[in-house]
Design an enzyme around this catalytic site. Structure first.
Site, PDB file in Angstrom:
ATOM      1  N   LYS A 294      -4.255  -6.445   7.662  1.00 58.16           N
ATOM      2  CA  LYS A 294      -3.277  -5.925   6.558  1.00 58.16           C
ATOM      3  C   LYS A 294      -2.489  -4.649   7.278  1.00 58.16           C
ATOM      4  O   LYS A 294      -1.752  -4.188   6.650  1.00 58.16           O
ATOM      5  CB  LYS A 294      -4.359  -5.242   5.311  1.00 58.16           C
ATOM      6  CG  LYS A 294      -5.294  -4.251   5.779  1.00 58.16           C
ATOM      7  CD  LYS A 294      -6.260  -4.311   4.517  1.00 58.16           C
ATOM      8  CE  LYS A 294      -7.591  -3.702   4.805  1.00 58.16           C
ATOM      9  NZ  LYS A 294      -8.488  -3.552   3.508  1.00 58.16           N
TER      10      LYS A 294
HETATM   11  N1  GLU Z   1     -13.820  -3.445   0.768  1.00 57.96           N
HETATM   12  C1  GLU Z   1     -14.018  -4.193   1.733  1.00 57.96           C
HETATM   13  C2  GLU Z   1     -12.825  -4.774   2.382  1.00 57.96           C
HETATM   14  O1  GLU Z   1     -11.812  -4.599   1.935  1.00 57.96           O
HETATM   15  C3  GLU Z   1     -14.723  -5.632   1.282  1.00 57.96           C
HETATM   16  C4  GLU Z   1     -16.124  -5.237   1.134  1.00 57.96           C
HETATM   17  C5  GLU Z   1     -17.104  -6.542   0.297  1.00 57.96           C
HETATM   18  O2  GLU Z   1     -16.406  -7.385  -0.270  1.00 57.96           O
HETATM   19  O3  GLU Z   1     -18.153  -6.380   0.421  1.00 57.96           O
HETATM   20  O4  GLU Z   1     -12.783  -4.968   3.475  1.00 57.96           O
END
Ligand code: GLU
Length: 327
Positions: free
Chosen positions: A259
């Site tokens: 990203k």
């Molecule tokens: N917030 C995390 C990320 O964007 C994802 C964590 C999860 O889905 O457990 O990588």
């Protein structure tokens, strides 16, 4: 904290973006699958923003993620903008819940204070994605007890979870049976930084439990985090959700979509005038729900959703989308 929000265990899924940059096509596909897995079971969807790592949060990303998801046609029943029974839905506002859970782990001596590996400590607030796991912790501080925290209080230290030794096994919604040895998966891991707050592994478990989440569907690169989270559920005495890990999206040269790379972000596609219905059609075809691109909205796939047709290979972004890039 002992009673989950969802005592009947009706299906609750969640979308948990980190606001560290724009969402890309891989997120769109994973979130579409997570959303449909919940909606096709008549379940609820929660939007939770994982903004624990203040140093990586990009201003405007939380709002940007919500605009991106809505543009794609996804919605949620609870979230930072609409509220809900387990508010707040921003991790940065949930420190008290994490403290409480840490207190329980301390009471059981399931964690110990650890003053080594500063770089790892610094990274612990973010979900570790592929290549960010680092080597297994050698156990240098594991002789310490909770009470020893006083003796190292003059330096930065972390709370490290005592990983169990038996293999952790789960039936992954997309990959089938997975068995991982906690020691090979990094051993004892950080759950909080003293004076700073919870690390990703603890925060995500506390939140998924408090929000009654029964299905965690996320990117494949988080598989190494799953045994850690299962160990935390077990020590905290909470029911585990089902886990499903979706293959990552790659460019046609095999590179993973990051990203941070600036390419193939949803905001870029939006600005280029891409029709979100065409995008949903492309994503649905990539999941094996149709052999054609059917311009559609996510809701159109509720009755045709199945996770069984999902290939276990990475998804190679098709050329018609790959050609749309930030200049
Ligand atoms: N917030 C995390 C990320 O964007 C994802 C964590 C999860 O889905 O457990 O990588």
């Amino acid at each position: 904290m002992n009673m989950p929000d969802n005592p009947e265990r009706t299906v609750v899924g969640r979308l948990a973006p980190s606001p560290t940059g724009g969402l890309h096509l891989g997120h769109a596909r994973t979130f579409l699958i997570a959303w449909l897995a919940a909606r096709s079971a008549g379940g609820r969807v929660i939007l939770r923003i994982e903004d624990l790592d203040a140093s990586r949060v990009r201003p405007g990303s939380t709002e940007g993620a919500m605009v991106d998801l809505r543009w794609l046609g996804l919605d949620w029943d609870s979230g930072p903008d609409v509220g809900g029974p387990s508010a707040p839905y921003l991790q940065s506002l949930r420190g008290g819940f994490y403290e409480q859970a840490l207190g329980r782990l301390q009471a059981g001596e399931w964690v110990y204070p650890c003053a080594c590996t500063r770089a790892e400590v610094a990274r612990a607030a973010s979900a570790p994605h592929a290549g960010e796991e680092g080597p297994a912790y050698p156990g240098t501080c594991s002789w310490r007890t909770v009470a020893d925290a006083r003796s190292i209080a003059d330096r930065p230290f972390a709370w490290r979870f005592r990983a169990t030794t038996e293999p952790i096994i789960w039936n992954d919604l997309t990959r089938g049976r997975i068995e991982l040895d906690p020691d090979r998966g990094g051993g004892d891991f950080i759950v909080a930084r003293n004076g700073v707050g919870a690390a990703y592994q603890l925060a995500v478990v506390v939140d998924d439990h408090a929000m009654g989440v029964t299905q965690v569907i996320r990117g494949l690169d988080l598989i190494p985090s799953t045994p850690r989270q299962i160990m935390l559920y077990r020590r905290l005495g909470w029911p585990e959700p089902a886990f499903g890990h979706v293959p990552l999206a790659v460019e046609n040269d095999g590179r993973r979509l990051a990203k941070r790379s600036g390419s193939l972000k949803l905001e870029t596609l939006r600005a280029a005038g891409v029709d979100p219905r065409a995008l949903v059609g492309i994503l649905a075809r990539s999941c094996g729900w149709s052999s054609m691109i059917e311009p559609s909205s996510p809701g159109d796939w509720i009755s045709r959703f199945t996770i069984n047709t999902l290939s276990s290979d990475p998804w190679v972004v098709p050329d018609e989308l790959g050609s749309i890039r930030e200049t």
